[in-house]
Motif scaffolding. Sequence first.
Motif, mmCIF file in Angstrom:
data_model
loop_
_atom_site.group_PDB
_atom_site.id
_atom_site.type_symbol
_atom_site.label_atom_id
_atom_site.label_comp_id
_atom_site.label_asym_id
_atom_site.label_seq_id
_atom_site.Cartn_x
_atom_site.Cartn_y
_atom_site.Cartn_z
ATOM 1 N N LYS A 158 37.203 45.700 36.300
ATOM 2 C CA LYS A 158 36.315 44.736 36.951
ATOM 3 C C LYS A 158 34.903 44.826 36.388
ATOM 4 C CE LYS A 158 35.216 44.825 41.561
ATOM 5 N NZ LYS A 158 35.443 44.595 43.004
ATOM 6 N N ARG A 188 34.809 38.644 49.923
ATOM 7 C CA ARG A 188 35.416 37.880 48.828
ATOM 8 C C ARG A 188 34.926 36.432 48.842
ATOM 9 N NH1 ARG A 188 40.341 38.759 46.250
ATOM 10 N NH2 ARG A 188 41.273 39.841 48.027
ATOM 11 N N THR A 190 35.842 32.716 47.296
ATOM 12 C CA THR A 190 36.845 31.892 46.631
ATOM 13 C C THR A 190 36.114 30.835 45.813
ATOM 14 O OG1 THR A 190 38.396 32.223 48.455
ATOM 15 C CG2 THR A 190 38.845 30.409 46.946
ATOM 16 N N VAL A 196 43.257 33.032 44.070
ATOM 17 C CA VAL A 196 43.010 34.391 44.578
ATOM 18 C C VAL A 196 44.336 35.130 44.655
ATOM 19 C CG1 VAL A 196 42.091 35.758 46.470
ATOM 20 C CG2 VAL A 196 41.017 33.583 45.883
ATOM 21 N N THR A 198 44.333 38.589 43.096
ATOM 22 C CA THR A 198 43.996 39.959 42.725
ATOM 23 C C THR A 198 43.415 40.720 43.912
ATOM 24 O OG1 THR A 198 43.408 39.095 40.548
ATOM 25 C CG2 THR A 198 42.744 41.340 41.030
ATOM 26 N N ALA A 200 40.893 43.094 45.970
ATOM 27 C CA ALA A 200 39.436 43.164 45.829
ATOM 28 C C ALA A 200 39.003 44.238 44.841
ATOM 29 C CB ALA A 200 38.807 43.423 47.198
ATOM 30 N N TYR A 202 40.075 44.815 42.000
ATOM 31 C CA TYR A 202 40.040 44.293 40.636
ATOM 32 C C TYR A 202 39.474 42.874 40.554
ATOM 33 C CZ TYR A 202 43.345 48.143 40.145
ATOM 34 O OH TYR A 202 43.949 49.378 40.177
ATOM 35 N N ASP A 203 39.184 42.259 41.687
ATOM 36 C CA ASP A 203 38.736 40.878 41.712
ATOM 37 C C ASP A 203 37.238 40.801 41.382
ATOM 38 O OD1 ASP A 203 38.132 38.245 42.197
ATOM 39 O OD2 ASP A 203 39.014 38.178 44.200
ATOM 40 N N ASN A 205 35.266 38.488 41.819
ATOM 41 C CA ASN A 205 34.557 37.671 42.806
ATOM 42 C C ASN A 205 34.574 38.319 44.189
ATOM 43 O OD1 ASN A 205 34.029 35.638 40.893
ATOM 44 N ND2 ASN A 205 36.057 34.759 41.223
#
Length: 304
Positions: A158, A188, A190, A196, A198, A200, A202-203, A205
């Motif tokens: 990330k 998070r 969007t 969406v 992934t 959190a 690895y996300d 956003n």
Amino acid sequence: MAEIIQKDGTWVFDGDALRLTPGRDKNVGLLRRTLGELLVPLRALAGISFEQGKKSGRLRLRLRDGACPLLHATGGRLTEPHDPYQLVVEPDRYGVAEYVADEVRNALLLDQVPAGPVDAYLLPGPSIPLSVSAGDGTANFDGERVRLEWNWKTEDAKAAGGARTLPVDEITAVEWYPSAGLENGRLRFTVRGVPVKTPAKYDPNAVELWGFRKDPLMALVAAAVQARLPHPAAAPESAVRPPTEALRAVAAAPAPDPAPAPASAEDGHDALLRRLRELGELRREGVLTEEEFTLAKQAVLKRM
């Protein structure tokens, strides 16, 4: 005016709004202290309750669905120390708490405030700019864009993409979840066109939260962004006339034709009274601003 002062905070009701000021007691949650004073208009309330206990009681406000961006963004997941719409009441002040609750209930009845949902936020979001560091990153919000920056605890996959800047007009939803048990929390965003899928962790956003002291402050970022997104219950613009057009339709509608018979004059008077009630309903529903309501009301009163 009804007022109750406690270590947990002070609530003052003046007939039109409730002013909620958090106390300085160590048990007051960090989110409430950071959020500061809230002014809750009467038309945003669906109800109020007071619950007595052996050691302490609770005053609780119930807001109309969709009235508060903080409650929408957190989805009812704020725990008691951080919920700004609860007040801990000491046993020797139970009588005062009951009085405050009765005054609010009476005002809701007299003003005929509906308890149903609204299609526009009746409270503003938290003050901006905002910057909160928790979990694996820092969230900054200036009213137009969100910037996510990572720290040494962020997963390499990330962090490799660097800091993220998300314009508000590209954000379609925001959510805040606290950590619960073995499951970590998250803030998070969007983004339009980005599915969406992934976690959190690895996300890019999302900020992953681990249950530490500052986690609730990320809910303030979520609320500030939510307040600037289209209201989820608002009808499409094509289906609803703008407030100014609604104002013209109600205020500029022709008055009943004068008739010679007294009965017809009474009918015209009743029609104008009905128009005043319609204006009041439009103001309560947020279709008319206070200024637009005043202008329209004056136009009707002149005809009377």
